[in-house]
Design an enzyme around this catalytic site. Structure first.
Site, mmCIF file in Angstrom:
data_model
loop_
_atom_site.group_PDB
_atom_site.id
_atom_site.type_symbol
_atom_site.label_atom_id
_atom_site.label_comp_id
_atom_site.label_asym_id
_atom_site.label_seq_id
_atom_site.Cartn_x
_atom_site.Cartn_y
_atom_site.Cartn_z
ATOM 1 N N PRO A 2 0.825 -1.207 0.000
ATOM 2 C CA PRO A 2 0.000 0.000 0.000
ATOM 3 C C PRO A 2 0.862 1.262 0.000
ATOM 4 C CG PRO A 2 -0.759 -1.553 1.648
ATOM 5 C CD PRO A 2 0.548 -2.077 1.148
ATOM 6 N N ARG A 257 11.991 -2.960 -9.188
ATOM 7 C CA ARG A 257 10.639 -2.438 -9.385
ATOM 8 C C ARG A 257 10.508 -1.908 -10.807
ATOM 9 N NH1 ARG A 257 7.931 -1.308 -4.683
ATOM 10 N NH2 ARG A 257 6.106 -1.311 -6.045
#
Length: 268
Positions: A2, A257
Protein backbone atom coordinates in the site's frame (compact mmCIF):
# COMPACT_ATOMS: atom_id res chain seq x y z
CA UNK A 1 2.53 -2.71 -0.96
CA UNK A 2 0.00 0.00 0.00
CA UNK A 3 1.14 3.53 -0.75
CA UNK A 4 1.09 6.21 1.91
CA UNK A 5 -2.41 7.50 1.25
CA UNK A 6 -3.87 4.10 2.18
CA UNK A 7 -2.02 4.04 5.51
CA UNK A 8 -3.22 7.58 6.29
CA UNK A 9 -6.78 6.48 5.50
CA UNK A 10 -6.37 3.64 7.99
CA UNK A 11 -5.11 6.05 10.63
CA UNK A 12 -8.14 8.30 10.08
CA UNK A 13 -10.51 5.34 10.23
CA UNK A 14 -9.00 3.96 13.42
CA UNK A 15 -9.04 7.37 15.11
CA UNK A 16 -12.70 7.75 14.26
CA UNK A 17 -13.69 4.28 15.48
CA UNK A 18 -11.46 3.71 18.50
CA UNK A 19 -9.94 6.94 19.86
CA UNK A 20 -10.90 7.78 23.44
CA UNK A 21 -12.41 4.37 24.09
CA UNK A 22 -11.21 1.28 25.97
CA UNK A 23 -10.59 -1.51 23.47
CA UNK A 24 -10.05 -5.24 23.49
CA UNK A 25 -6.73 -6.28 22.01
CA UNK A 26 -5.83 -9.85 21.22
CA UNK A 27 -3.58 -11.95 19.04
CA UNK A 28 -5.48 -15.02 17.82
CA UNK A 29 -2.33 -16.14 16.01
CA UNK A 30 -0.30 -15.72 19.19
CA UNK A 31 2.64 -13.88 17.62
CA UNK A 32 1.82 -10.41 18.99
CA UNK A 33 2.56 -11.23 22.60
CA UNK A 34 2.15 -7.62 23.81
CA UNK A 35 -1.60 -7.80 23.10
CA UNK A 36 -2.33 -8.98 26.65
CA UNK A 37 -0.63 -5.88 28.06
CA UNK A 38 -2.89 -3.60 26.00
CA UNK A 39 -6.18 -5.44 26.41
CA UNK A 40 -8.71 -3.10 28.05
CA UNK A 41 -6.54 0.01 27.65
CA UNK A 42 -7.85 3.29 26.22
CA UNK A 43 -6.95 3.80 22.56
CA UNK A 44 -5.51 7.34 22.49
CA UNK A 45 -4.66 8.07 18.87
CA UNK A 46 -3.66 6.70 15.48
CA UNK A 47 -1.17 8.33 13.13
CA UNK A 48 0.77 7.50 9.98
CA UNK A 49 4.16 8.47 8.61
CA UNK A 50 4.69 7.20 5.10
CA UNK A 51 3.90 3.49 5.09
CA UNK A 52 4.11 3.19 8.89
CA UNK A 53 1.05 3.23 11.13
CA UNK A 54 1.00 3.49 14.89
CA UNK A 55 -1.65 3.21 17.59
CA UNK A 56 -0.91 5.07 20.79
CA UNK A 57 -2.23 3.79 24.12
CA UNK A 58 -0.39 6.15 26.42
CA UNK A 59 3.18 6.96 27.45
CA UNK A 60 5.59 4.36 26.11
CA UNK A 61 2.85 2.11 24.74
CA UNK A 62 2.75 2.48 20.97
CA UNK A 63 1.81 -0.29 18.56
CA UNK A 64 3.80 0.09 15.33
CA UNK A 65 2.44 -1.58 12.19
CA UNK A 66 4.06 -1.85 8.76
CA UNK A 67 1.85 -3.72 6.32
CA UNK A 68 4.64 -4.65 3.92
CA UNK A 69 3.66 -6.59 0.81
CA UNK A 70 1.00 -8.82 2.32
CA UNK A 71 -0.39 -7.06 5.38
CA UNK A 72 -4.04 -6.08 5.51
CA UNK A 73 -6.61 -4.78 8.00
CA UNK A 74 -10.12 -6.22 7.71
CA UNK A 75 -12.79 -4.00 9.26
CA UNK A 76 -16.19 -5.18 10.49
CA UNK A 77 -18.96 -4.08 12.89
CA UNK A 78 -19.23 -5.81 16.23
CA UNK A 79 -19.79 -8.52 17.19
CA UNK A 80 -16.93 -10.05 15.23
CA UNK A 81 -17.07 -13.70 14.27
CA UNK A 82 -14.38 -16.26 14.92
CA UNK A 83 -10.99 -15.19 13.50
CA UNK A 84 -10.27 -16.51 10.03
CA UNK A 85 -6.72 -17.28 8.97
CA UNK A 86 -3.64 -16.06 10.79
CA UNK A 87 -4.79 -12.92 12.61
CA UNK A 88 -1.78 -11.18 14.12
CA UNK A 89 -3.81 -8.60 16.05
CA UNK A 90 -7.52 -8.20 16.71
CA UNK A 91 -8.70 -4.79 17.93
CA UNK A 92 -12.31 -4.39 19.08
CA UNK A 93 -14.00 -1.13 20.04
CA UNK A 94 -17.58 -0.19 20.96
CA UNK A 95 -18.98 -0.39 17.42
CA UNK A 96 -16.31 -1.89 15.15
CA UNK A 97 -13.36 -4.23 15.16
CA UNK A 98 -10.43 -4.86 12.88
CA UNK A 99 -8.25 -7.89 12.19
CA UNK A 100 -4.64 -7.48 11.08
CA UNK A 101 -3.15 -10.24 8.95
CA UNK A 102 0.27 -10.73 7.41
CA UNK A 103 2.07 -7.49 8.38
CA UNK A 104 5.80 -7.03 7.98
CA UNK A 105 5.82 -5.54 11.50
CA UNK A 106 3.42 -5.46 14.45
CA UNK A 107 5.28 -4.54 17.63
CA UNK A 108 4.99 -2.59 20.85
CA UNK A 109 7.39 0.35 21.05
CA UNK A 110 8.28 3.04 23.54
CA UNK A 111 8.06 6.68 22.48
CA UNK A 112 11.86 6.76 22.23
CA UNK A 113 11.88 3.73 19.94
CA UNK A 114 9.18 5.30 17.77
CA UNK A 115 11.19 8.51 17.55
CA UNK A 116 14.26 6.57 16.39
CA UNK A 117 12.15 4.85 13.74
CA UNK A 118 10.80 8.16 12.46
CA UNK A 119 14.29 9.66 12.39
CA UNK A 120 15.18 7.08 9.72
CA UNK A 121 12.29 8.17 7.50
CA UNK A 122 12.14 10.98 5.00
CA UNK A 123 9.42 13.64 5.12
CA UNK A 124 5.87 12.53 4.35
CA UNK A 125 3.95 14.80 1.93
CA UNK A 126 0.75 14.01 3.84
CA UNK A 127 2.01 15.27 7.21
CA UNK A 128 1.73 18.91 8.26
CA UNK A 129 5.10 18.66 10.02
CA UNK A 130 6.93 17.53 6.86
CA UNK A 131 10.12 19.38 5.88
CA UNK A 132 10.57 19.03 2.10
CA UNK A 133 13.95 20.77 2.30
CA UNK A 134 15.32 17.69 4.07
CA UNK A 135 14.36 15.50 1.11
CA UNK A 136 15.68 18.03 -1.40
CA UNK A 137 19.10 18.06 0.24
CA UNK A 138 19.30 14.28 -0.07
CA UNK A 139 18.11 14.34 -3.69
CA UNK A 140 20.42 17.08 -4.89
CA UNK A 141 23.52 15.41 -3.36
CA UNK A 142 22.80 12.03 -4.94
CA UNK A 143 23.94 10.44 -8.19
CA UNK A 144 21.12 7.90 -7.97
CA UNK A 145 18.21 8.07 -10.41
CA UNK A 146 15.36 10.36 -9.37
CA UNK A 147 13.00 7.39 -9.74
CA UNK A 148 15.02 5.44 -7.17
CA UNK A 149 15.21 8.38 -4.77
CA UNK A 150 11.45 8.94 -4.81
CA UNK A 151 10.98 5.33 -3.70
CA UNK A 152 13.68 5.49 -1.01
CA UNK A 153 11.73 5.84 2.23
CA UNK A 154 14.71 7.44 3.93
CA UNK A 155 14.48 10.25 1.36
CA UNK A 156 10.72 10.58 0.98
CA UNK A 157 8.06 8.64 2.90
CA UNK A 158 4.88 7.14 1.50
CA UNK A 159 5.57 7.34 -2.22
CA UNK A 160 5.18 4.03 -4.04
CA UNK A 161 5.49 2.91 -7.61
CA UNK A 162 2.26 4.49 -8.83
CA UNK A 163 2.82 7.99 -7.44
CA UNK A 164 6.49 7.79 -8.46
CA UNK A 165 5.66 7.05 -12.10
CA UNK A 166 2.84 9.56 -12.30
CA UNK A 167 4.50 12.58 -10.72
CA UNK A 168 7.60 12.18 -12.91
CA UNK A 169 5.38 12.04 -15.99
CA UNK A 170 3.35 15.08 -14.94
CA UNK A 171 6.53 17.17 -14.76
CA UNK A 172 8.33 15.68 -17.76
CA UNK A 173 11.20 14.26 -15.71
CA UNK A 174 12.96 11.18 -17.15
CA UNK A 175 13.07 8.51 -14.43
CA UNK A 176 16.80 7.79 -14.79
CA UNK A 177 17.84 11.43 -14.38
CA UNK A 178 20.44 11.63 -11.56
CA UNK A 179 19.19 13.39 -8.46
CA UNK A 180 21.93 16.02 -8.58
CA UNK A 181 20.76 16.99 -12.09
CA UNK A 182 17.16 17.69 -11.07
CA UNK A 183 16.46 21.45 -11.12
CA UNK A 184 15.16 22.93 -7.89
CA UNK A 185 12.02 24.23 -9.62
CA UNK A 186 11.18 20.68 -10.69
CA UNK A 187 11.67 19.37 -7.16
CA UNK A 188 9.37 22.06 -5.75
CA UNK A 189 6.73 21.19 -8.36
CA UNK A 190 7.06 17.45 -7.64
CA UNK A 191 6.69 17.97 -3.87
CA UNK A 192 3.65 20.24 -4.22
CA UNK A 193 2.09 17.81 -6.69
CA UNK A 194 2.62 14.86 -4.33
CA UNK A 195 0.96 16.79 -1.51
CA UNK A 196 -2.08 17.46 -3.70
CA UNK A 197 -2.33 14.05 -5.39
CA UNK A 198 -1.79 12.02 -2.24
CA UNK A 199 -4.26 14.17 -0.29
CA UNK A 200 -6.83 13.40 -2.99
CA UNK A 201 -5.92 9.73 -2.52
CA UNK A 202 -6.66 9.93 1.19
CA UNK A 203 -10.04 11.48 0.41
CA UNK A 204 -11.10 9.08 -2.35
CA UNK A 205 -9.15 5.89 -1.62
CA UNK A 206 -7.82 5.69 -5.19
CA UNK A 207 -4.95 7.11 -7.22
CA UNK A 208 -6.10 9.67 -9.81
CA UNK A 209 -3.41 11.69 -11.56
CA UNK A 210 -4.86 12.59 -14.98
CA UNK A 211 -5.56 16.27 -15.53
CA UNK A 212 -9.08 17.23 -16.58
CA UNK A 213 -8.15 17.88 -20.21
CA UNK A 214 -6.95 14.27 -20.57
CA UNK A 215 -9.87 12.64 -18.74
CA UNK A 216 -12.26 10.16 -20.41
CA UNK A 217 -15.08 12.71 -20.14
CA UNK A 218 -13.16 15.28 -22.19
CA UNK A 219 -11.31 13.04 -24.66
CA UNK A 220 -14.02 10.43 -25.18
CA UNK A 221 -11.68 7.51 -24.47
CA UNK A 222 -12.80 4.54 -22.40
CA UNK A 223 -12.21 4.85 -18.64
CA UNK A 224 -9.40 2.81 -17.14
CA UNK A 225 -10.39 -0.75 -16.27
CA UNK A 226 -7.94 -1.98 -13.65
CA UNK A 227 -8.16 -3.50 -10.19
CA UNK A 228 -6.12 -0.61 -8.79
CA UNK A 229 -8.70 1.94 -9.97
CA UNK A 230 -8.04 5.57 -10.80
CA UNK A 231 -7.08 7.39 -13.98
CA UNK A 232 -3.32 7.44 -14.57
CA UNK A 233 -0.95 8.47 -17.36
CA UNK A 234 1.71 5.74 -17.41
CA UNK A 235 1.53 3.44 -14.38
CA UNK A 236 0.81 -0.14 -15.49
CA UNK A 237 0.16 1.10 -19.04
CA UNK A 238 3.25 -0.39 -20.74
CA UNK A 239 2.79 -0.47 -24.53
CA UNK A 240 -0.40 1.60 -24.46
CA UNK A 241 -0.54 4.99 -26.16
CA UNK A 242 0.48 7.98 -24.06
CA UNK A 243 -2.62 10.01 -23.24
CA UNK A 244 -0.81 13.20 -24.28
CA UNK A 245 1.33 12.34 -27.33
CA UNK A 246 0.27 8.78 -28.32
CA UNK A 247 3.82 7.40 -28.00
CA UNK A 248 3.79 3.84 -26.53
CA UNK A 249 4.46 3.89 -22.79
CA UNK A 250 7.85 2.33 -22.00
CA UNK A 251 8.75 0.04 -19.14
CA UNK A 252 11.97 -1.21 -17.58
CA UNK A 253 13.19 -2.45 -14.22
CA UNK A 254 15.06 -0.40 -11.64
CA UNK A 255 16.16 -1.89 -8.32
CA UNK A 256 13.63 -4.68 -8.67
CA UNK A 257 10.64 -2.44 -9.39
CA UNK A 258 9.08 -1.53 -12.72
CA UNK A 259 9.47 1.89 -14.24
CA UNK A 260 6.80 3.36 -16.51
CA UNK A 261 7.37 6.48 -18.58
CA UNK A 262 6.71 8.16 -21.93
CA UNK A 263 9.90 8.36 -24.02
CA UNK A 264 8.66 11.53 -25.71
CA UNK A 265 7.04 13.47 -22.86
CA UNK A 266 9.92 12.54 -20.54
CA UNK A 267 12.74 12.80 -23.06
CA UNK A 268 16.26 12.30 -21.66
Amino acid sequence: MPEGHIVHRLAELHRRRFAGEPVRVGSPQGRFTAAAELDGAVFRDAQAHGKHLWHRYGPDRVVHVHLGLYGKFTEAPVPLGQPRGKVRMRLVGPTHGTDLRGPAACELLTEEELARLRDRLGPDPLRSDAEPETAWQRVTRSRSAVAALLMDQSVLSGVGNAYRAEVLFRWGVPPRLPGHSLPRRHWDAIWDDLVALMSDGVRTGRIDTVREEHSPEVTGRAPRNDRHGGEVYVYRRAGAACLVCSTPVATAELLGRKLYWCPRCQRE
